[in-house]
Design a protein around this motif. Structure first.
Motif, mmCIF file in Angstrom:
data_model
loop_
_atom_site.group_PDB
_atom_site.id
_atom_site.type_symbol
_atom_site.label_atom_id
_atom_site.label_comp_id
_atom_site.label_asym_id
_atom_site.label_seq_id
_atom_site.Cartn_x
_atom_site.Cartn_y
_atom_site.Cartn_z
ATOM 1 N N ASN A 218 7.787 -26.319 3.957
ATOM 2 C CA ASN A 218 8.042 -25.384 2.373
ATOM 3 C C ASN A 218 8.664 -24.184 2.592
ATOM 4 N N ASP A 219 9.966 -24.266 2.981
ATOM 5 C CA ASP A 219 10.611 -23.157 3.221
ATOM 6 C C ASP A 219 10.866 -22.344 2.215
ATOM 7 N N LYS A 220 11.100 -22.834 0.873
ATOM 8 C CA LYS A 220 11.454 -22.053 0.027
ATOM 9 C C LYS A 220 10.351 -20.980 -0.481
ATOM 10 N N LEU A 221 9.084 -21.356 -0.508
ATOM 11 C CA LEU A 221 8.057 -20.768 -0.865
ATOM 12 C C LEU A 221 7.778 -19.703 0.315
ATOM 13 N N ARG A 222 7.912 -20.261 1.395
ATOM 14 C CA ARG A 222 7.762 -19.146 2.471
ATOM 15 C C ARG A 222 8.803 -18.243 2.637
ATOM 16 N N ALA A 223 9.959 -18.434 2.306
ATOM 17 C CA ALA A 223 10.809 -17.382 2.001
ATOM 18 C C ALA A 223 10.549 -16.377 1.027
ATOM 19 N N ALA A 224 10.279 -16.907 -0.206
ATOM 20 C CA ALA A 224 9.877 -15.959 -1.289
ATOM 21 C C ALA A 224 8.606 -15.120 -0.740
ATOM 22 N N ILE A 225 7.585 -15.631 -0.002
ATOM 23 C CA ILE A 225 6.718 -14.708 0.387
ATOM 24 C C ILE A 225 7.054 -13.539 1.327
ATOM 25 N N ASP A 226 8.039 -14.093 2.088
ATOM 26 C CA ASP A 226 8.423 -13.090 3.198
ATOM 27 C C ASP A 226 9.331 -11.970 2.520
ATOM 28 N N LYS A 227 10.018 -12.441 1.539
ATOM 29 C CA LYS A 227 10.747 -11.352 0.626
ATOM 30 C C LYS A 227 9.999 -10.166 0.022
ATOM 31 N N VAL A 228 8.913 -10.787 -0.423
ATOM 32 C CA VAL A 228 7.609 -9.808 -1.286
ATOM 33 C C VAL A 228 7.106 -8.999 -0.145
ATOM 34 N N ILE A 229 6.676 -9.534 0.789
ATOM 35 C CA ILE A 229 6.160 -8.653 1.931
ATOM 36 C C ILE A 229 7.055 -7.656 2.538
ATOM 37 N N LYS A 230 8.354 -7.926 2.826
ATOM 38 C CA LYS A 230 9.380 -7.060 3.192
ATOM 39 C C LYS A 230 9.637 -6.075 2.131
ATOM 40 N N GLU A 231 9.804 -6.352 0.931
ATOM 41 C CA GLU A 231 10.206 -5.522 -0.278
ATOM 42 C C GLU A 231 8.874 -4.590 -0.399
ATOM 43 N N SER A 232 7.806 -5.005 -0.291
ATOM 44 C CA SER A 232 6.206 -4.165 -0.779
ATOM 45 C C SER A 232 6.299 -3.247 0.492
ATOM 46 N N ARG A 233 6.640 -3.512 1.941
ATOM 47 C CA ARG A 233 6.643 -2.384 2.807
ATOM 48 C C ARG A 233 7.660 -1.408 2.425
ATOM 49 N N ALA A 234 9.103 -1.863 1.890
ATOM 50 C CA ALA A 234 9.937 -1.004 1.737
ATOM 51 C C ALA A 234 9.789 -0.208 0.479
ATOM 52 N N ASP A 235 9.273 -0.485 -0.652
ATOM 53 C CA ASP A 235 8.924 0.177 -1.755
ATOM 54 C C ASP A 235 7.786 1.098 -2.025
ATOM 55 N N GLY A 236 6.645 0.966 -0.976
ATOM 56 C CA GLY A 236 5.822 1.612 -1.001
ATOM 57 C C GLY A 236 4.589 0.872 -1.609
ATOM 58 N N GLY A 237 4.890 -0.335 -2.198
ATOM 59 C CA GLY A 237 3.859 -1.181 -3.014
ATOM 60 C C GLY A 237 2.715 -1.534 -1.880
ATOM 61 N N TYR A 238 3.301 -1.827 -0.844
ATOM 62 C CA TYR A 238 2.116 -2.416 0.309
ATOM 63 C C TYR A 238 1.372 -1.293 0.586
ATOM 64 N N ASN A 239 1.539 -0.085 0.839
ATOM 65 C CA ASN A 239 1.032 0.988 1.076
ATOM 66 C C ASN A 239 -0.142 1.348 -0.024
ATOM 67 N N ARG A 240 0.243 1.154 -1.343
ATOM 68 C CA ARG A 240 -0.426 1.255 -2.462
ATOM 69 C C ARG A 240 -1.777 0.375 -2.569
ATOM 70 N N ILE A 241 -1.415 -0.877 -2.304
ATOM 71 C CA ILE A 241 -2.341 -2.018 -1.930
ATOM 72 C C ILE A 241 -3.352 -1.548 -0.782
ATOM 73 N N TYR A 242 -2.755 -1.348 0.058
ATOM 74 C CA TYR A 242 -3.633 -0.944 1.338
ATOM 75 C C TYR A 242 -4.627 0.419 1.036
ATOM 76 N N GLU A 243 -4.278 1.401 0.461
ATOM 77 C CA GLU A 243 -5.040 2.184 0.244
ATOM 78 C C GLU A 243 -6.223 2.006 -0.956
ATOM 79 N N GLN A 244 -5.892 1.111 -1.706
ATOM 80 C CA GLN A 244 -6.565 0.874 -2.945
ATOM 81 C C GLN A 244 -7.861 -0.056 -2.273
ATOM 82 N N TRP A 245 -7.372 -1.110 -1.307
ATOM 83 C CA TRP A 245 -8.477 -2.034 -1.110
ATOM 84 C C TRP A 245 -9.000 -1.763 0.313
#
Length: 254
Positions: A218-245
């Motif tokens: 299921n490469d299409k879904l895996r690529a979509a997940i990868d995109k979100v993970i990478k973008e979240s790390r770049a835009d600060g979203g990942y850090n906000r989620i990390y600090e919240q939870w």
């Protein structure tokens, strides 16, 4: 966000405009295993946590809503619920391993994890070596890398079905100490009663990284997940989620 017990969806699947196949129309269906705080657990009738927040971002990227399905952790090794079409992905604080890669495809790593020893205060245990020399009883969650590590160190740990059962095993004296993911221990010790009853022992560096799993191919879904993970790390979203939870970011975290 909706929650559900393990059951096949009656909804007809769809393919998103980006070509990502989904098992149910308008829904990104996530298999998880509850509870596993701070990654996924129930609060006020809803499933919340670090993994839930991250996959909500994937669902938003696809233009759908996330639905949570509670399933046995053992099935994540085999990809059973992915192969049967009950879920699109599995997110459960799951370590990427070569054994699991034989049955599922993983996203890029989204979390660096360590194991930790948590013991009852009265046991005075602070390490696995102390568990052994003190002839103490060790526990772990069944099917996890914590259980595997304990076995590799020569233990035959008492196996518990869920993280709640692991904690209850400590509380009731079934075991003197447990090996489990450190973020889970962090979550437990926020409760003053747990902080008084238990003691954090050694951190066990195993080099583990968590990944989101999808059905093989299921490469299409895996690529979509990868995109979100990478973008979240770049835009600060990942850090906000990390600090919240989870809490303060590690010093080497972006």
């Amino acid at each position: 966000m909706l929650t559900a017990t393990a059951c096949a969806s009656d909804d007809e699947g769809e393919t998103t405009s980006g070509g990502v196949p989904l098992v149910a129309k308008g829904t990104l269906t996530t298999c998880t295993h509850l509870p596993y705080p701070p990654f996924q657990f129930e609060r006020d009738g809803k499933v919340v946590g670090f993994d839930v927040a991250l996959i909500d971002r994937v669902a938003k990227e696809l233009g759908v809503k996330q639905k949570i399905v509670d399933t046995p952790f053992e099935n994540f090794k085999t990809g059973a619920f992915l192969n049967s079409g009950e879920c699109d992905l599995a997110a459960a604080g799951m370590t990427i391993t070569d054994e699991r890669k034989k049955n599922v495809d993983f996203s890029v790593p989204y979390f660096d994890a360590t194991q930790a020893l948590l013991a009852t205060a009265k046991s005075k245990v602070t390490s696995l070596a102390g568990v052994k020399t003190g002839k103490r009883t060790l526990g772990a969650q069944s099917g996890t890398t914590g259980e595997s590590h304990a076995k590799e160190q020569g233990f035959d740990p008492v196996a518990f079905e869920s993280s709640d059962a692991v904690l209850n095993g400590l509380r009731t004296g079934q075991v003197d100490a447990v090996v489990i993911d450190y973020p889970v221990v962090q979550s437990w010790l926020k409760d003053p009663a747990n902080a008084q009853a238990f003691r954090l022992g050694e951190h066990i560096q195993t080099g583990e990284q968590y990944g989101i799993s999808v059905k093989k191919g299921n490469d299409k879904l895996r690529a979509a997940i990868d995109k979100v993970i990478k973008e979240s790390r770049a835009d600060g979203g990942y850090n906000r989620i990390y600090e919240q939870w989870i809490g303060p970011l590690p010093q080497d975290q972006g």
